[in-house]
Design a protein around this motif. Sequence first.
Motif, PDB file in Angstrom:
ATOM      1  N   ASP A 120       0.937  -1.342   0.572  1.00  0.00           N
ATOM      2  CA  ASP A 120       0.298  -0.039   0.154  1.00  0.00           C
ATOM      3  C   ASP A 120       0.952   1.051  -0.021  1.00  0.00           C
ATOM      4  O   ASP A 120       0.437   2.178  -0.940  1.00  0.00           O
ATOM      5  N   GLN A 121       2.572   1.174   0.631  1.00  0.00           N
ATOM      6  CA  GLN A 121       2.819   2.435   0.375  1.00  0.00           C
ATOM      7  C   GLN A 121       4.804   1.738   0.456  1.00  0.00           C
ATOM      8  O   GLN A 121       4.646   0.847   1.076  1.00  0.00           O
ATOM      9  N   HIS A 125       8.773  10.200   2.830  1.00  0.00           N
ATOM     10  CA  HIS A 125       8.165  11.287   3.382  1.00  0.00           C
ATOM     11  C   HIS A 125       8.708  12.678   3.482  1.00  0.00           C
ATOM     12  O   HIS A 125      10.354  12.630   3.602  1.00  0.00           O
ATOM     13  N   ILE A 131       8.428   4.659   3.753  1.00  0.00           N
ATOM     14  CA  ILE A 131       7.282   3.940   4.383  1.00  0.00           C
ATOM     15  C   ILE A 131       7.086   3.039   3.592  1.00  0.00           C
ATOM     16  O   ILE A 131       7.055   3.711   2.006  1.00  0.00           O
ATOM     17  N   SER A 133       4.176  -0.116   3.876  1.00  0.00           N
ATOM     18  CA  SER A 133       3.094  -1.098   4.329  1.00  0.00           C
ATOM     19  C   SER A 133       2.101  -2.155   3.439  1.00  0.00           C
ATOM     20  O   SER A 133       2.475  -1.614   2.384  1.00  0.00           O
ATOM     21  N   GLY A 134       1.831  -2.445   4.541  1.00  0.00           N
ATOM     22  CA  GLY A 134       1.103  -3.338   3.005  1.00  0.00           C
ATOM     23  C   GLY A 134       0.853  -4.656   3.930  1.00  0.00           C
ATOM     24  O   GLY A 134       0.569  -4.734   5.272  1.00  0.00           O
ATOM     25  N   GLN A 135       0.484  -5.804   3.289  1.00  0.00           N
ATOM     26  CA  GLN A 135      -0.279  -7.034   3.516  1.00  0.00           C
ATOM     27  C   GLN A 135       0.413  -7.871   2.992  1.00  0.00           C
ATOM     28  O   GLN A 135       0.418  -8.138   2.075  1.00  0.00           O
ATOM     29  N   PRO A 150       0.088  -7.850   7.940  1.00  0.00           N
ATOM     30  CA  PRO A 150       0.206  -6.678   7.996  1.00  0.00           C
ATOM     31  C   PRO A 150       1.457  -6.383   8.332  1.00  0.00           C
ATOM     32  O   PRO A 150       1.828  -6.794   9.288  1.00  0.00           O
ATOM     33  N   PHE A 151       1.925  -5.430   7.351  1.00  0.00           N
ATOM     34  CA  PHE A 151       3.139  -4.556   7.829  1.00  0.00           C
ATOM     35  C   PHE A 151       3.413  -2.760   7.188  1.00  0.00           C
ATOM     36  O   PHE A 151       2.762  -2.789   6.799  1.00  0.00           O
ATOM     37  N   GLN A 152       3.668  -2.732   8.810  1.00  0.00           N
ATOM     38  CA  GLN A 152       4.564  -1.141   8.424  1.00  0.00           C
ATOM     39  C   GLN A 152       6.212  -1.088   8.898  1.00  0.00           C
ATOM     40  O   GLN A 152       6.298  -1.396  10.267  1.00  0.00           O
ATOM     41  N   SER A 154       9.289   1.756   8.555  1.00  0.00           N
ATOM     42  CA  SER A 154       9.676   3.148   8.255  1.00  0.00           C
ATOM     43  C   SER A 154      11.232   3.709   9.012  1.00  0.00           C
ATOM     44  O   SER A 154      11.619   2.923  10.287  1.00  0.00           O
ATOM     45  N   ASP A 172      13.500  -0.890   4.188  1.00  0.00           N
ATOM     46  CA  ASP A 172      12.234  -1.335   4.965  1.00  0.00           C
ATOM     47  C   ASP A 172      11.754  -3.102   4.218  1.00  0.00           C
ATOM     48  O   ASP A 172      11.503  -3.166   4.787  1.00  0.00           O
TER      49      ASP A 172
END
Length: 191
Positions: A120-121, A125, A131, A133-135, A150-152, A154, A172
């Motif tokens: 998703d990202q 930034h 950054i 993120s996603g799954q 899920p993961f996120q 930075s 990341d």
Amino acid sequence: MVWLLCCLSLSACLGNRTPVNTQRYSLPEVNLPSATTPPTHTLILGNLTLADALDSDRILIQLDDITIQATRDHLWSASLSEELRQGLRSRLAQRLPDTLVTDALPGAKMRASRLQLRVDQFQGHQRGEAIMSGQWQWVSADNQLLKIQPFQFSTPLAENGYPALVRALGQDLDKLSDQIASQLKAAPGQP
């Protein structure tokens, strides 16, 4: 006559454009261990889905909490999907030395577990960090969902600039690979 004026004004606009200084970037590579024994497991990299804004060759920068801008002159050397697939494949192969990590081969009937990823990202930034993120999902050879996570992540940029951003995005991806590898190793019968 109108057509001629339009053509002349368009050519004047194109002639006044400043040259674009395009830079292309690849995610940092990892060193793969030399194979000493044949792999005992196989993991297929299945679907890799990107959020619409990421499905491009342009690097994205998040300007604030709601604004994302695609860069004009700073591009991925391949599609972001291919950059991520190649980077994840090599990082997982490094972390799972007894596992053959491969893409699905068209027409081949392989009985192996599958890793699917939604991102998703994957962007910089404005506050100086990368950054991601996603799954991710781990699916058995017989199509049973084994794990959904899920993961996120930075990572602060070491310095200003796009090379530092791309290196931080690579870190990341390292963190994601660590997470996936540790979860797969901990599972009974692993990949």
